[in-house]
Scaffold this motif. Structure first.
Motif, PDB file in Angstrom:
ATOM      1  N   VAL A 173       0.857  -1.186   0.000  1.00  0.00           N
ATOM      2  CA  VAL A 173       0.000   0.000   0.000  1.00  0.00           C
ATOM      3  C   VAL A 173       0.893   1.236   0.000  1.00  0.00           C
ATOM      4  CG1 VAL A 173      -1.834  -1.224   1.249  1.00  0.00           C
ATOM      5  CG2 VAL A 173      -0.190   0.154   2.526  1.00  0.00           C
ATOM      6  N   LYS A 174       0.336   2.368  -0.402  1.00  0.00           N
ATOM      7  CA  LYS A 174       1.136   3.585  -0.515  1.00  0.00           C
ATOM      8  C   LYS A 174       1.229   4.313   0.829  1.00  0.00           C
ATOM      9  CE  LYS A 174       0.342   4.331  -5.449  1.00  0.00           C
ATOM     10  NZ  LYS A 174      -0.229   5.215  -6.496  1.00  0.00           N
ATOM     11  N   ASP A 175       2.453   4.761   1.136  1.00  0.00           N
ATOM     12  CA  ASP A 175       2.663   5.522   2.362  1.00  0.00           C
ATOM     13  C   ASP A 175       2.414   7.007   2.114  1.00  0.00           C
ATOM     14  OD1 ASP A 175       4.891   6.541   1.051  1.00  0.00           O
ATOM     15  OD2 ASP A 175       6.338   5.368   2.209  1.00  0.00           O
ATOM     16  N   LYS A 176       2.724   7.858   3.100  1.00  0.00           N
ATOM     17  CA  LYS A 176       2.435   9.291   3.003  1.00  0.00           C
ATOM     18  C   LYS A 176       3.229   9.988   1.902  1.00  0.00           C
ATOM     19  CE  LYS A 176       5.800  10.452   6.611  1.00  0.00           C
ATOM     20  NZ  LYS A 176       5.977  11.020   7.968  1.00  0.00           N
ATOM     21  N   ASP A 177       4.323   9.348   1.455  1.00  0.00           N
ATOM     22  CA  ASP A 177       5.146   9.917   0.378  1.00  0.00           C
ATOM     23  C   ASP A 177       4.792   9.345  -0.990  1.00  0.00           C
ATOM     24  OD1 ASP A 177       6.681  11.498   2.187  1.00  0.00           O
ATOM     25  OD2 ASP A 177       7.824   9.694   2.718  1.00  0.00           O
ATOM     26  N   GLY A 178       3.767   8.493  -1.024  1.00  0.00           N
ATOM     27  CA  GLY A 178       3.347   7.900  -2.286  1.00  0.00           C
ATOM     28  C   GLY A 178       4.141   6.688  -2.700  1.00  0.00           C
ATOM     29  N   ASN A 179       5.006   6.192  -1.802  1.00  0.00           N
ATOM     30  CA  ASN A 179       5.802   5.003  -2.095  1.00  0.00           C
ATOM     31  C   ASN A 179       5.116   3.749  -1.566  1.00  0.00           C
ATOM     32  OD1 ASN A 179       7.966   6.621  -3.153  1.00  0.00           O
ATOM     33  ND2 ASN A 179       8.594   7.062  -1.053  1.00  0.00           N
ATOM     34  N   TYR A 180       5.285   2.652  -2.286  1.00  0.00           N
ATOM     35  CA  TYR A 180       4.679   1.404  -1.838  1.00  0.00           C
ATOM     36  C   TYR A 180       5.437   0.833  -0.641  1.00  0.00           C
ATOM     37  CZ  TYR A 180       1.399   0.869  -5.709  1.00  0.00           C
ATOM     38  OH  TYR A 180       0.352   1.029  -6.584  1.00  0.00           O
ATOM     39  N   THR A 181       4.667   0.413   0.370  1.00  0.00           N
ATOM     40  CA  THR A 181       5.208  -0.258   1.550  1.00  0.00           C
ATOM     41  C   THR A 181       4.543  -1.619   1.678  1.00  0.00           C
ATOM     42  OG1 THR A 181       5.641   1.809   2.753  1.00  0.00           O
ATOM     43  CG2 THR A 181       5.355  -0.171   4.077  1.00  0.00           C
ATOM     44  N   ASN A 182       5.354  -2.662   1.833  1.00  0.00           N
ATOM     45  CA  ASN A 182       4.794  -3.988   2.080  1.00  0.00           C
ATOM     46  C   ASN A 182       4.376  -4.052   3.548  1.00  0.00           C
ATOM     47  OD1 ASN A 182       4.039  -6.664   1.972  1.00  0.00           O
ATOM     48  ND2 ASN A 182       6.125  -7.454   2.067  1.00  0.00           N
ATOM     49  N   VAL A 183       3.072  -4.130   3.811  1.00  0.00           N
ATOM     50  CA  VAL A 183       2.570  -4.024   5.178  1.00  0.00           C
ATOM     51  C   VAL A 183       2.388  -5.374   5.853  1.00  0.00           C
ATOM     52  CG1 VAL A 183       1.486  -1.769   4.826  1.00  0.00           C
ATOM     53  CG2 VAL A 183       0.171  -3.859   4.364  1.00  0.00           C
ATOM     54  N   VAL A 184       2.863  -6.457   5.225  1.00  0.00           N
ATOM     55  CA  VAL A 184       2.865  -7.760   5.886  1.00  0.00           C
ATOM     56  C   VAL A 184       4.291  -8.319   5.877  1.00  0.00           C
ATOM     57  CG1 VAL A 184       0.466  -8.309   5.339  1.00  0.00           C
ATOM     58  CG2 VAL A 184       2.283  -9.035   3.771  1.00  0.00           C
ATOM     59  N   VAL A 185       4.623  -9.056   6.929  1.00  0.00           N
ATOM     60  CA  VAL A 185       5.918  -9.717   6.995  1.00  0.00           C
ATOM     61  C   VAL A 185       5.841 -10.976   6.140  1.00  0.00           C
ATOM     62  CG1 VAL A 185       7.643 -10.780   8.498  1.00  0.00           C
ATOM     63  CG2 VAL A 185       6.278  -8.847   9.328  1.00  0.00           C
ATOM     64  N   GLY A 186       6.808 -11.136   5.239  1.00  0.00           N
ATOM     65  CA  GLY A 186       6.802 -12.300   4.367  1.00  0.00           C
ATOM     66  C   GLY A 186       8.194 -12.716   3.976  1.00  0.00           C
ATOM     67  N   LEU A 187       8.263 -13.802   3.249  1.00  0.00           N
ATOM     68  CA  LEU A 187       9.533 -14.327   2.759  1.00  0.00           C
ATOM     69  C   LEU A 187       9.711 -13.937   1.297  1.00  0.00           C
ATOM     70  CD1 LEU A 187       9.230 -17.859   4.405  1.00  0.00           C
ATOM     71  CD2 LEU A 187      10.492 -15.877   5.273  1.00  0.00           C
ATOM     72  N   ASP A 188      10.929 -13.697   0.892  1.00  0.00           N
ATOM     73  CA  ASP A 188      11.197 -13.212  -0.465  1.00  0.00           C
ATOM     74  C   ASP A 188      10.865 -14.248  -1.534  1.00  0.00           C
ATOM     75  OD1 ASP A 188      12.060 -10.729   0.402  1.00  0.00           O
ATOM     76  OD2 ASP A 188      14.154 -11.356   0.573  1.00  0.00           O
ATOM     77  N   TYR A 189      11.079 -15.527  -1.202  1.00  0.00           N
ATOM     78  CA  TYR A 189      10.909 -16.578  -2.211  1.00  0.00           C
ATOM     79  C   TYR A 189       9.808 -17.550  -1.805  1.00  0.00           C
ATOM     80  CZ  TYR A 189      15.424 -14.717  -3.605  1.00  0.00           C
ATOM     81  OH  TYR A 189      16.436 -13.872  -3.982  1.00  0.00           O
ATOM     82  N   PRO A 190       8.860 -17.826  -2.701  1.00  0.00           N
ATOM     83  CA  PRO A 190       7.794 -18.787  -2.382  1.00  0.00           C
ATOM     84  C   PRO A 190       8.323 -20.133  -1.898  1.00  0.00           C
ATOM     85  CG  PRO A 190       7.260 -17.608  -4.397  1.00  0.00           C
ATOM     86  CD  PRO A 190       8.665 -17.206  -4.024  1.00  0.00           C
ATOM     87  N   SER A 191       9.443 -20.567  -2.459  1.00  0.00           N
ATOM     88  CA  SER A 191      10.003 -21.871  -2.105  1.00  0.00           C
ATOM     89  C   SER A 191      10.422 -21.967  -0.645  1.00  0.00           C
ATOM     90  CB  SER A 191      11.194 -22.193  -3.000  1.00  0.00           C
ATOM     91  OG  SER A 191      12.205 -21.195  -2.863  1.00  0.00           O
ATOM     92  N   ALA A 192      10.520 -20.823   0.043  1.00  0.00           N
ATOM     93  CA  ALA A 192      10.937 -20.820   1.449  1.00  0.00           C
ATOM     94  C   ALA A 192       9.781 -21.105   2.410  1.00  0.00           C
ATOM     95  CB  ALA A 192      11.585 -19.477   1.800  1.00  0.00           C
ATOM     96  N   TYR A 193       8.549 -20.986   1.946  1.00  0.00           N
ATOM     97  CA  TYR A 193       7.402 -21.090   2.857  1.00  0.00           C
ATOM     98  C   TYR A 193       7.199 -22.466   3.485  1.00  0.00           C
ATOM     99  CZ  TYR A 193       5.880 -16.308   2.345  1.00  0.00           C
ATOM    100  OH  TYR A 193       5.824 -14.944   2.420  1.00  0.00           O
ATOM    101  N   PRO A 194       7.512 -23.579   2.808  1.00  0.00           N
ATOM    102  CA  PRO A 194       7.361 -24.869   3.495  1.00  0.00           C
ATOM    103  C   PRO A 194       8.226 -25.017   4.747  1.00  0.00           C
ATOM    104  CG  PRO A 194       7.407 -25.212   1.134  1.00  0.00           C
ATOM    105  CD  PRO A 194       7.745 -23.759   1.365  1.00  0.00           C
ATOM    106  N   GLN A 195       9.274 -24.197   4.888  1.00  0.00           N
ATOM    107  CA  GLN A 195      10.109 -24.249   6.089  1.00  0.00           C
ATOM    108  C   GLN A 195       9.641 -23.258   7.167  1.00  0.00           C
ATOM    109  OE1 GLN A 195      11.878 -24.210   2.804  1.00  0.00           O
ATOM    110  NE2 GLN A 195      11.490 -26.392   3.150  1.00  0.00           N
TER     111      GLN A 195
END
Length: 301
Positions: A27-49
């Motif tokens: 979502v966009k912050d006050k400066d109009g930049n996108y911020t990922n507002v959920v904690v996640g892993l960079d690679y889908p393949s990492a989620y099974p761990q």
């Protein structure tokens, strides 16, 4: 593993078929930049761990169940447990299952729909259960809509387990939080509810009026005020992002993990409802439909 992206002018959502995981929510912050507002892993393949259920759909029953199981119509159903405590749906939760992408719609209110079929006695739960979750972007909001049907009486309690993080700092202390929750559940040492409710007024968990989170740590089921669907509001002055949580569910589990910065707002029924007569029923019978609708709406402060 499959990945789908939907977006509007203001929100970008990335979803995986593994665990129906919300990998990113931008979502966009006050400066109009996108911020990922959920904690996640960079690679889908990492989620099974992943052992923290990041962004996943948790079920068949989110939260704890006591006594190593439950009874329905005089029939005992034992569940996988550790010292009598069953957690988040068992040894292999819905969060570790591969869901099926049913539909992706890129219209004015884009959505992605996933399904999972849980067989009778999977993880000990009775009934063949068909679950569908729809993630929809509506205006400045993410709407999560769970629906389920069963062919025999079972218990169900679904939730999304996203850890929200509204800015790039490593602290939640400066976040302002308001919880529309007058009580929380009294718990044992095993974090199992006793069936009693404790007023928040005047104690650590009194966030009836907005205030900074400070040093408060959460792992608490709150009772949402029954006369409204508004559960919580949280904001960061640093990013200027605020988020409001609304739901048709009776409980809000607020959780902050010790290992990293993030805060869960799990909209669901109360933990151990199958063994607590004073809690709303968690039973789902044939010819009934389970429905959990929650809305996470973003704005700038």
């Amino acid at each position: 593993m499959k990945q789908v992206t939907i977006q509007t002018e203001n929100i970008i959502l990335i979803v995986l078929d593994y665990g129906a995981v919300i990998q990113k929510l931008l979502v966009k912050d006050k400066d109009g930049n996108y911020t990922n507002v959920v904690v996640g892993l960079d690679y889908p393949s990492a989620y099974p761990q992943d052992k923290k259920f990041m962004g996943a759909c948790v079920g068949r029953y989110a939260g704890r169940i006591s006594k190593g199981g439950f009874v329905i119509d005089k029939q005992n159903y034992p569940l996988h447990n550790v010292n009598g405590v069953h957690l988040h749906g068992g040894k292999t939760s819905f969060a570790q299952k591969t869901w099926k992408f049913e539909e992706v719609n890129n219209g004015p209110e884009p959505f992605v729909k996933l399904s999972y079929f849980s067989k009778h006695l999977e993880e000990g739960y009775p009934g063949n259960l068909k679950v569908v979750v729809t993630y929809k972007l509506s205006g400045n909001a993410l709407v999560i809509d769970y629906q389920a049907i069963t062919d025999r009486t079972t218990v169900i309690n679904l939730t999304n387990h996203s850890y929200f993080k509204l800015d790039d700092t490593d602290s939640l202390a400066h976040y302002n939080l308001q919880l529309n929750c007058t009580h929380y559940t009294e718990a044992t040492q095993d974090k199992l509810p006793t069936g009693q409710f404790v007023p928040v007024k005047g104690n650590t968990y009194d966030f009836l009026s907005e205030r900074p989170i400070g040093n408060t740590r959460f792992d608490i089921p709150f009772a949402i005020h029954p006369k409204t669907n508004l559960a919580a509001r949280v904001s960061s002055k640093k990013s200027g992002i605020s988020m409001t949580v609304k739901t048709n569910q009776p409980a809000l589990i607020v959780y902050t993990p010790p290992e990293f910065t993030g805060i869960c707002f799990e909209t669901q029924n109360f933990p151990d409802a199958p063994n607590q007569p004073s809690f709303p029923s968690a039973l789902l019978r044939p010819n009934e439909k389970y429905r959990n609708i929650s809305k996470y709406e973003f704005a700038l402060i």
